[in-house]
Design a protein around this motif. Structure first.
Motif, PDB file in Angstrom:
ATOM      1  N   GLN A  16      53.347  85.819  23.087  1.00 45.48           N
ATOM      2  CA  GLN A  16      52.290  86.091  21.773  1.00 45.48           C
ATOM      3  C   GLN A  16      51.548  87.284  22.261  1.00 45.48           C
ATOM      4  O   GLN A  16      50.755  87.498  23.011  1.00 45.48           O
ATOM      5  CB  GLN A  16      51.230  84.948  21.762  1.00 45.48           C
ATOM      6  N   SER A  32      52.726  87.240  13.205  1.00 47.63           N
ATOM      7  CA  SER A  32      51.633  86.993  13.593  1.00 47.63           C
ATOM      8  C   SER A  32      51.676  87.365  15.143  1.00 47.63           C
ATOM      9  O   SER A  32      50.782  86.883  15.974  1.00 47.63           O
ATOM     10  CB  SER A  32      51.647  85.247  13.609  1.00 47.63           C
ATOM     11  N   ASN A  62      54.150  86.879  17.390  1.00 46.80           N
ATOM     12  CA  ASN A  62      55.083  86.070  18.445  1.00 46.80           C
ATOM     13  C   ASN A  62      56.352  86.677  18.676  1.00 46.80           C
ATOM     14  O   ASN A  62      57.303  86.897  17.696  1.00 46.80           O
ATOM     15  CB  ASN A  62      55.325  84.556  17.776  1.00 46.80           C
TER      16      ASN A  62
END
Length: 544
Positions: free
Chosen positions: A275, A303, A305
Motif C-alpha cells: 500500500q 487508492s 494498492n
C-alpha cells in the motif's frame, strides 16, 4: 434658674387645665395606638406605578430584557389607624419566582425589577400569557403586627430584540489556493415575524455572497498572505443587527508527497502486495495517483494498492515502478523504486536467506556499545557474540569503583535440524552484565509458503535470584498485510522473574511470515554481576 422652674410649673398647670376641661380630642399619641380606635388590619394595598411602567387596567408593565434593579412603582396600603407605619414583603410570585423584590428607599417602599432576563416570547410559549403576578404582604407596627395581603400584576411587554447568527462554527477559517471555498451561514431572531436582511459589508474580492447566506469563492495565488477579512451582518426591521467578523487564511498550494517505505522484495509465485501512502500540506486538495511504469505482473489502483504475482522469469529483472501523485493544480511528486525478486517458491515451504541474529552489549557511561549480527546459516549452526567493556576512572562516580574493568556480554548459539517436512530452529542465549548496562539478542526468521504450514513456538527466560530487569518479546506477522498471528512483549519494567511464551497454530493462507524473538537484560545498579544463562527459544515449522 428661677425662670426655668417657673416655666415648668406653668407647663404642668396647662396640662391640668386641659384635663379639667374634659377635651376628649386631646391625647398623646403612641405608635400603633390611636385613642378609642380598635387596631385593624391594613387593607386595599396597591402599587402606584412610576412613569413608563403604567399598564392597562391597573396593571404595571415592563419591557422584556429591562435592566435589573430598576424601581417600577411605590407600595401603598390603607389603615384605619392613621398613625400606623407599614413594612412590605413579597410572599409569592408566579410564574417566575424571583422576578421582583421590594425595598425601602428613603421614606417609600418600592417594587423593583430583580432580573434582566425577562423573555416575552418564552412566557407566551410556556404560559400563553406574559403577565406576572406578585403577592405582597403589608404589616403594621402595632404590638399585634397586623397584616394584609394584596396582589398586583405586571405585564411583560414585547420589545424588539436583535437577531443573531446561529452556526458560526461552520465557517472555515482557512482556504487553499485554487480550491473552492464556501459555507452557508444561518441566523435567527427572537421576535417572530421580523424581516431580516443579510449583508456582507467587508470581504476580499474573490468572495461572493447571496442574500440567503451562501458564501462562495476560489482564492488565487495573489490572495495568499493578503487581507482576507470578512464581516457578516444581519439586520432586523427596527435597525438592530448582529455582526460577525473573521479572517480567512489562504494557504498557498504546495505539492503532495509520498510517505513511508517501499516493499522492495518479493518471491516468485507468491503474492506481492504493498500500500503506497502520501500526504498533502493542503488538506482539501483533490489528489490523483498514477503508476507510469511497472513490470507486467504488477497491477495498481487509484487508492495506491500495488499487487501481483511475480514468476521465476522475473528473478534478476529490473521490476522498476515509477509513481506520481498530483493535485488539481498540477503540482506533483514522483518516486521510482525497484522490486527485487530474490527467490521463487517452487514447493509449499521456503526458509528465506534474509533471516538473521543480532547481539548487542553496552556498558553505560563508560564506552560505546558493541554489536554483531550475521545471516543465519539455515542448514547449520553458529554462535554470535558481542562484548562491551571499559574501565571507570571517575572518582566522583559513586555507582562504580574507579580502576575496575566492567564487562557486558551476550552470546547466542543458533542450531537447525530437519526431518522430512519438520524444521526446528533453536536459539540459546547467554546474557551477562557486570555494570550499569544492557545486553540484548534478537533474531528474525522469514518463512514463505504457498499452501500454509503448522508452527509451534516455545520460549522463556528465568531471572530468579537476580535483580536485573529483563525483556522477552516474540511475535509472528504477515509481512505484506502486517497482521499478527501472535504478539507478546514482556518489557523491562515487568518485574516477573520468569517469563514464558508457548504458542502453536496453522498458517493456511499463502504468504510471507516473519518470526521474531528478543531477549534482554539491563540494570542501573553498579558492579553487580547479573546473567541469564537459562534463556531459550525453539521454533518448529511443519509443512501441511
Amino acid at each position: 434658674m428661677i425662670f426655668k422652674k417657673n416655666y415648668f410649673i406653668y407647663f404642668l398647670a396647662s396640662l391640668a387645665v386641659i384635663s379639667i376641661m374634659n377635651c376628649d380630642d386631646a391625647s398623646i399619641a403612641f405608635p400603633g395606638n390611636y385613642k378609642d380606635l380598635d387596631q385593624k388590619n391594613p387593607i386595599n394595598g396597591s402599587v402606584n406605578w412610576y412613569e413608563g411602567y403604567v399598564g392597562e387596567q391597573g396593571k404595571g408593565k415592563v419591557d422584556e430584557n429591562s435592566q435589573s434593579g430598576v424601581p417600577i412603582g411605590s407600595l401603598n396600603v390603607e389603615d384605619e389607624n392613621p398613625d400606623d407605619e407599614h413594612s412590605f414583603i413579597i410572599v409569592d410570585q408566579t410564574p417566575i419566582s424571583s422576578a421582583f423584590s421590594v425595598a425601602k428607599v428613603e421614606n417609600d417602599w418600592v417594587l423593583k425589577l430583580n432580573t434582566d432576563a425577562l423573555d416575552y416570547e418564552a412566557l407566551i410559549s410556556s404560559n400563553q400569557s406574559s403577565d406576572l403576578t406578585v403577592s405582597i404582604r403589608a404589616t403594621d407596627d402595632s404590638i399585634e403586627k397586623l397584616s394584609g395581603d394584596f396582589e398586583t400584576i405586571i405585564s411583560v411587554m414585547n420589545a424588539n430584540e436583535k437577531p443573531g447568527f446561529t452556526n458560526t462554527w461552520v465557517i472555515p477559517t482557512s482556504a487553499n489556493e485554487g480550491y473552492p471555498y464556501g459555507f452557508d451561514i444561518d441566523w435567527d431572531d427572537p421576535d417572530a415575524g421580523d424581516n431580516l436582511v443579510f449583508t456582507v459589508t467587508a470581504k476580499p474580492g474573490w468572495i461572493s455572497w447571496e442574500s440567503d447566506g451562501v458564501i462562495l469563492g476560489t482564492p488565487a495565488q495573489s490572495d495568499v498572505g493578503g487581507n482576507n477579512d470578512v464581516r457578516l451582518v444581519v439586520t432586523d426591521e427596527g435597525g438592530l443587527y448582529a455582526q460577525y467578523d473573521f479572517s480567512i487564511n489562504v494557504i498557498g498550494n504546495q505539492e503532495p508527497y509520498f510517505t513511508g517505505n517501499r516493499l522492495t522484495t518479493a518471491l516468485g509465485n507468491l503474492l506481492y502486495e504493498h500500500q503506497v501512502t502520501w500526504q498533502d500540506p493542503n488538506p482539501n486538495d483533490n489528489l490523483t495517483f498514477t503508476v507510469n511504469s511497472h513490470p507486467a505482473w504488477l497491477s495498481w489502483d487509484a487508492s495506491g494498492n500495488l499487487s501481483g504475482f511475480p514468476t521465476e522469469s522475473d528473478i534478476g529483472a529490473a521490476n522498476t515502478v515509477e509513481m506520481i501523485i498530483m493535485d488539481q493544480l498540477g503540482k506533483f511528486d514522483t518516486e521510482t523504486f525497484s522490486i527485487s525478486i530474490t527467490d521463487v517458491v517452487t514447493d509449499d515451504f521456503l526458509i528465506e536467506d534474509e533471516s538473521y541474529i543480532n547481539v548487542y552489549a553496552k556498558v553505560f557511561d563508560l564506552n560505546p556499545s558493541q554489536s554483531e549480527d550475521g545471516t543465519l546459516d539455515l542448514a547449520n549452526s553458529e554462535t554470535i557474540s558481542a562484548v562491551s567493556s571499559g574501565e571507570n576512572s571517575d572518582t566522583t562516580d559513586t555507582t562504580t569503583v574507579p580502576g575496575t574493568v566492567y564487562t557486558n556480554q551476550v552470546e547466542a548459539t543458533y542450531t537447525f535440524s530437519s526431518s522430512d517436512v519438520v524444521y526446528t530452529y533453536s536459539v540459546d542465549p547467554n546474557l551477562s552484565r557486570q555494570a550499569r548496562g544492557e545486553c540484548t539478542m534478537e533474531g528474525k526468521l522469514f518463512v514463505s509458503s504457498l499452501s500454509g504450514f503448522h508452527y509451534s513456538v516455545d520460549t522463556g527466560l528465568n531471572n530468579t535470584g537476580e535483580d536485573g530487569q529483563t525483556q522477552l518479546q516474540v511475535y509472528c506477522k504477515n509481512v505484506h498485510t502486517g497482521v499478527y498471528e501472535y504478539n507478546s512483549n514482556s518489557n523491562y519494567n515487568d518485574a516477573t522473574d520468569q517469563k514464558v511464551f508457548v504458542k502453536s497454530g496453522d498458517l493456511t493462507s499463502p504468504g510471507r511470515y516473519e518470526f521474531y524473538i528478543k531477549f534482554g537484560i539491563r540494570d542501573s545498579n553498579a558492579n553487580t554481576v547479573q546473567d541469564i544463562p537459562d534463556a531459550n527459544f525453539t521454533l518448529t515449522l511443519e509443512k501441511i
